[in-house]
Design a protein around this motif. Sequence first.
Motif, PDB file in Angstrom:
ATOM      1  N   HIS A  75      43.162  -6.874 -41.802  1.00 43.05           N
ATOM      2  CA  HIS A  75      42.471  -7.156 -43.106  1.00 43.05           C
ATOM      3  C   HIS A  75      42.148  -8.643 -43.185  1.00 43.05           C
ATOM      4  O   HIS A  75      41.091  -8.826 -43.650  1.00 43.05           O
ATOM      5  N   SER A  76      42.637  -9.551 -42.298  1.00 40.53           N
ATOM      6  CA  SER A  76      42.389 -10.829 -42.405  1.00 40.53           C
ATOM      7  C   SER A  76      41.736 -11.423 -41.438  1.00 40.53           C
ATOM      8  O   SER A  76      41.304 -12.610 -41.487  1.00 40.53           O
ATOM      9  N   VAL A  77      41.331 -10.632 -40.321  1.00 41.94           N
ATOM     10  CA  VAL A  77      40.730 -11.147 -39.150  1.00 41.94           C
ATOM     11  C   VAL A  77      39.265 -10.693 -39.071  1.00 41.94           C
ATOM     12  O   VAL A  77      39.179  -9.691 -39.184  1.00 41.94           O
ATOM     13  N   ILE A  78      38.521 -11.514 -38.584  1.00 37.28           N
ATOM     14  CA  ILE A  78      36.933 -11.215 -38.028  1.00 37.28           C
ATOM     15  C   ILE A  78      37.050 -11.941 -36.685  1.00 37.28           C
ATOM     16  O   ILE A  78      37.140 -12.987 -36.640  1.00 37.28           O
ATOM     17  N   TYR A  79      36.970 -10.935 -35.678  1.00 40.84           N
ATOM     18  CA  TYR A  79      36.623 -11.630 -34.246  1.00 40.84           C
ATOM     19  C   TYR A  79      35.122 -11.738 -33.861  1.00 40.84           C
ATOM     20  O   TYR A  79      34.513 -10.915 -34.421  1.00 40.84           O
ATOM     21  N   ARG A  80      35.022 -12.627 -32.853  1.00 41.05           N
ATOM     22  CA  ARG A  80      33.624 -12.529 -32.160  1.00 41.05           C
ATOM     23  C   ARG A  80      33.716 -11.102 -31.335  1.00 41.05           C
ATOM     24  O   ARG A  80      34.774 -10.973 -30.650  1.00 41.05           O
ATOM     25  N   TYR A 115      39.582 -20.964 -40.805  1.00 39.57           N
ATOM     26  CA  TYR A 115      40.288 -20.381 -42.011  1.00 39.57           C
ATOM     27  C   TYR A 115      39.351 -20.535 -43.384  1.00 39.57           C
ATOM     28  O   TYR A 115      39.234 -21.918 -43.591  1.00 39.57           O
ATOM     29  N   LEU A 116      38.899 -19.516 -43.716  1.00 44.47           N
ATOM     30  CA  LEU A 116      38.203 -19.565 -44.971  1.00 44.47           C
ATOM     31  C   LEU A 116      38.978 -19.254 -46.142  1.00 44.47           C
ATOM     32  O   LEU A 116      39.227 -18.126 -46.010  1.00 44.47           O
ATOM     33  N   ASP A 117      39.117 -19.781 -47.104  1.00 41.18           N
ATOM     34  CA  ASP A 117      40.106 -19.563 -48.527  1.00 41.18           C
ATOM     35  C   ASP A 117      39.333 -18.836 -49.319  1.00 41.18           C
ATOM     36  O   ASP A 117      39.214 -19.283 -50.431  1.00 41.18           O
ATOM     37  N   VAL A 118      38.868 -17.357 -48.884  1.00 43.81           N
ATOM     38  CA  VAL A 118      38.818 -16.543 -49.898  1.00 43.81           C
ATOM     39  C   VAL A 118      39.231 -15.328 -49.613  1.00 43.81           C
ATOM     40  O   VAL A 118      39.833 -14.901 -48.568  1.00 43.81           O
ATOM     41  N   CYS A 119      39.181 -14.362 -50.649  1.00 43.27           N
ATOM     42  CA  CYS A 119      39.763 -13.210 -50.647  1.00 43.27           C
ATOM     43  C   CYS A 119      38.784 -12.048 -50.306  1.00 43.27           C
ATOM     44  O   CYS A 119      38.067 -11.571 -51.300  1.00 43.27           O
ATOM     45  N   ASP A 173      27.868 -16.683 -44.882  1.00 43.36           N
ATOM     46  CA  ASP A 173      26.958 -17.955 -44.743  1.00 43.36           C
ATOM     47  C   ASP A 173      27.659 -18.964 -43.670  1.00 43.36           C
ATOM     48  O   ASP A 173      27.012 -19.695 -42.920  1.00 43.36           O
ATOM     49  N   LEU A 174      29.180 -18.622 -43.543  1.00 44.76           N
ATOM     50  CA  LEU A 174      29.767 -19.640 -42.711  1.00 44.76           C
ATOM     51  C   LEU A 174      29.601 -19.226 -41.214  1.00 44.76           C
ATOM     52  O   LEU A 174      29.278 -20.001 -40.458  1.00 44.76           O
ATOM     53  N   LEU A 175      29.645 -17.626 -41.016  1.00 45.84           N
ATOM     54  CA  LEU A 175      29.142 -17.389 -39.638  1.00 45.84           C
ATOM     55  C   LEU A 175      27.853 -17.607 -39.121  1.00 45.84           C
ATOM     56  O   LEU A 175      27.351 -18.015 -37.968  1.00 45.84           O
ATOM     57  N   GLU A 176      26.759 -17.569 -40.338  1.00 47.76           N
ATOM     58  CA  GLU A 176      25.355 -18.215 -39.918  1.00 47.76           C
ATOM     59  C   GLU A 176      25.695 -19.356 -39.480  1.00 47.76           C
ATOM     60  O   GLU A 176      24.981 -19.863 -38.405  1.00 47.76           O
ATOM     61  N   ASP A 177      26.162 -20.189 -40.264  1.00 43.07           N
ATOM     62  CA  ASP A 177      26.284 -21.637 -39.983  1.00 43.07           C
ATOM     63  C   ASP A 177      26.584 -22.050 -38.550  1.00 43.07           C
ATOM     64  O   ASP A 177      26.613 -22.878 -37.794  1.00 43.07           O
ATOM     65  N   MET A 178      28.083 -21.334 -38.242  1.00 39.90           N
ATOM     66  CA  MET A 178      28.622 -21.326 -36.865  1.00 39.90           C
ATOM     67  C   MET A 178      27.776 -20.981 -35.678  1.00 39.90           C
ATOM     68  O   MET A 178      27.590 -21.693 -34.837  1.00 39.90           O
ATOM     69  N   VAL A 179      27.133 -19.807 -35.812  1.00 43.28           N
ATOM     70  CA  VAL A 179      25.894 -19.486 -34.920  1.00 43.28           C
ATOM     71  C   VAL A 179      24.704 -20.372 -34.681  1.00 43.28           C
ATOM     72  O   VAL A 179      24.387 -20.794 -33.486  1.00 43.28           O
ATOM     73  N   SER A 180      24.342 -21.024 -35.794  1.00 39.11           N
ATOM     74  CA  SER A 180      23.211 -22.131 -35.835  1.00 39.11           C
ATOM     75  C   SER A 180      23.536 -23.345 -34.947  1.00 39.11           C
ATOM     76  O   SER A 180      22.770 -24.057 -34.153  1.00 39.11           O
ATOM     77  N   LYS A 181      25.030 -23.557 -35.078  1.00 42.22           N
ATOM     78  CA  LYS A 181      25.652 -24.855 -34.395  1.00 42.22           C
ATOM     79  C   LYS A 181      26.032 -24.382 -33.111  1.00 42.22           C
ATOM     80  O   LYS A 181      26.328 -25.458 -32.428  1.00 42.22           O
ATOM     81  N   ASP A 182      25.960 -23.246 -32.703  1.00 42.63           N
ATOM     82  CA  ASP A 182      26.387 -22.914 -31.415  1.00 42.63           C
ATOM     83  C   ASP A 182      28.088 -23.515 -31.323  1.00 42.63           C
ATOM     84  O   ASP A 182      28.412 -23.777 -30.319  1.00 42.63           O
ATOM     85  N   GLY A 185      30.685 -21.984 -31.263  1.00 41.06           N
ATOM     86  CA  GLY A 185      31.911 -21.137 -30.284  1.00 41.06           C
ATOM     87  C   GLY A 185      33.055 -20.648 -31.100  1.00 41.06           C
ATOM     88  O   GLY A 185      34.048 -20.468 -30.475  1.00 41.06           O
ATOM     89  N   LEU A 186      32.777 -20.134 -32.515  1.00 41.63           N
ATOM     90  CA  LEU A 186      33.854 -19.666 -33.190  1.00 41.63           C
ATOM     91  C   LEU A 186      34.240 -18.356 -32.617  1.00 41.63           C
ATOM     92  O   LEU A 186      33.586 -17.321 -32.430  1.00 41.63           O
ATOM     93  N   ASP A 187      35.766 -17.932 -32.323  1.00 43.20           N
ATOM     94  CA  ASP A 187      36.077 -16.926 -31.760  1.00 43.20           C
ATOM     95  C   ASP A 187      36.817 -15.996 -33.011  1.00 43.20           C
ATOM     96  O   ASP A 187      36.902 -14.649 -32.675  1.00 43.20           O
ATOM     97  N   MET A 188      37.559 -16.583 -33.747  1.00 42.53           N
ATOM     98  CA  MET A 188      38.291 -15.841 -34.951  1.00 42.53           C
ATOM     99  C   MET A 188      38.195 -16.525 -36.124  1.00 42.53           C
ATOM    100  O   MET A 188      38.392 -17.628 -36.480  1.00 42.53           O
ATOM    101  N   LEU A 189      37.460 -15.672 -37.102  1.00 37.04           N
ATOM    102  CA  LEU A 189      37.542 -16.242 -38.662  1.00 37.04           C
ATOM    103  C   LEU A 189      38.793 -15.557 -39.557  1.00 37.04           C
ATOM    104  O   LEU A 189      39.140 -14.222 -39.244  1.00 37.04           O
ATOM    105  N   ILE A 190      39.414 -16.230 -39.960  1.00 35.61           N
ATOM    106  CA  ILE A 190      40.723 -15.750 -40.760  1.00 35.61           C
ATOM    107  C   ILE A 190      40.223 -15.959 -42.400  1.00 35.61           C
ATOM    108  O   ILE A 190      39.882 -16.887 -42.667  1.00 35.61           O
ATOM    109  N   SER A 191      40.348 -14.855 -43.173  1.00 34.84           N
ATOM    110  CA  SER A 191      40.301 -14.926 -44.317  1.00 34.84           C
ATOM    111  C   SER A 191      41.527 -14.239 -45.554  1.00 34.84           C
ATOM    112  O   SER A 191      42.377 -13.706 -44.561  1.00 34.84           O
TER     113      SER A 191
END
Length: 337
Positions: free
Chosen positions: A164-169, A204-208, A104-113, A115-121
Motif C-alpha cells: 500500500h505504501s510503495v510505487i515502483y518504477r 518519501y512523500l508525506d501524503v496518505c 505532480d511529483l512523478l512528473e517532476d522526477m521524469v522531467s528532471k530525469d 532516476g527515481l526508483d521507488m516512491l513511498i507514501s
Amino acid sequence: MKLLTVTIPCYNSQDYMEKSIRSALNGGDRVEVIIVDDGSTDDTLKIANKYHEKFPDIIKVIHQENGGHGEAVNTGIKNASGLYFKVLDSDDCLGKKALAKVLDLLEDMVSKDAGLDMLISNFMYDKQGVKHKKIMKYKRAMPVGKMFGWEDLHFGKTQYLLMHSVIYRTKVLRECGMVLPKHTFYVDNIYVFQPLPFVKNIYYLDVCLYKYYIGREDQSVNESIMIKRLDQQYRVTRLMLDIYNKSHIENKQTDDAMIHYFDMMMCVSSILSILEGTKQRLKDKETLWNDLKESNPELYRRVRKSILGRTMNLPGKAGRKCSVLGYHITQKFFGFN
C-alpha cells in the motif's frame, strides 16, 4: 506513454470495485488503469467493460483464467505502459488530493530525469466499525521531500514497507525478474521485497495515498483466515528466503532493510502458529526456523537475535502466552486486522 499504471486485480469484486476504479480515474490522462478480471463468475467483467467504454484512453480491461492475486499483478506488470506502477486492490481506494500530489511529483522526477526508483507514501488502516482511522507514516524513518538512498533510511522496530505504501518504477519491477506465484495468498510481501536490491533512489512523500479497508470477515488478512491459510504464509516466507539467498545486495543498508522485512515475515508465521496452538503447528514453526538456520546461518543469527525473533521463541507455554500478549498489544495500537 502514461506516467503511472494503476493495476486493479479483481475477482468477484462487483460489490465494491467501482469505488476503487473511480478513485484511480481521478488521475486523469496521466494514469493508465488496468483492470484484471481474474476469472470472476459475477458481474466484475461487465462492470470493468462499462468503464473501459466510457474511458477508453485510460482504462484497459484484461480477462484471464483464475490465477490468484499474484498472477493478476503479473499481468498488470506485463501490460503496463506507465513509467511507474501501483497495485490497488479492488476493495481499497486512492485519496484524490494525494494522488494529484503523487502524480505532480512523478512528473517532476521524469522531467528532471532524476532516476527515481521507488516512491513511498502513507496509507490508512480504514477498519470497519472503527471511528478513528490509523494512518501509517514514515517521517521518523526517512527524509521528507527529497530523494535519498538506503543509507538515509532507518526503520523503527515496528515500521515496514507494505504494498500500500510503495510505487515502483515499472522498469525496476521488470528488471528484478519478479513473477509472483499463482493461487497463493500474501504474495504482496514478495512484491515489495524482491525489487529492493534494484532500488537506488527513493523519495518519501508525506501524503496518505492509499485507504486500506479491513474488517470484512471474508478478507484474506482476517486473523482467523490467516490461521487457516498458514501453509500459504509458510510458503511465501520460504520463497522470500530463497529470493534473499539469490539476491545480489550491494550495500549493508539495503541488506538491513531486507532482513528487517524478512524478520517481520518470520514473526507473522510464528505468531500465527502459536495462535493456532496445535502440536503440529508448533512443530511447523520450529521446522521453519530450522530451515532458515540450515539455509542461511548468518541470516538466522540476525533474525533469531532480533527483538521479534526473541519474542517469538520464548520457551514453554508461558513464553507463548507472552508472545500472544505482545502481538495483541501491537495489533490494538496499529489497528491492523
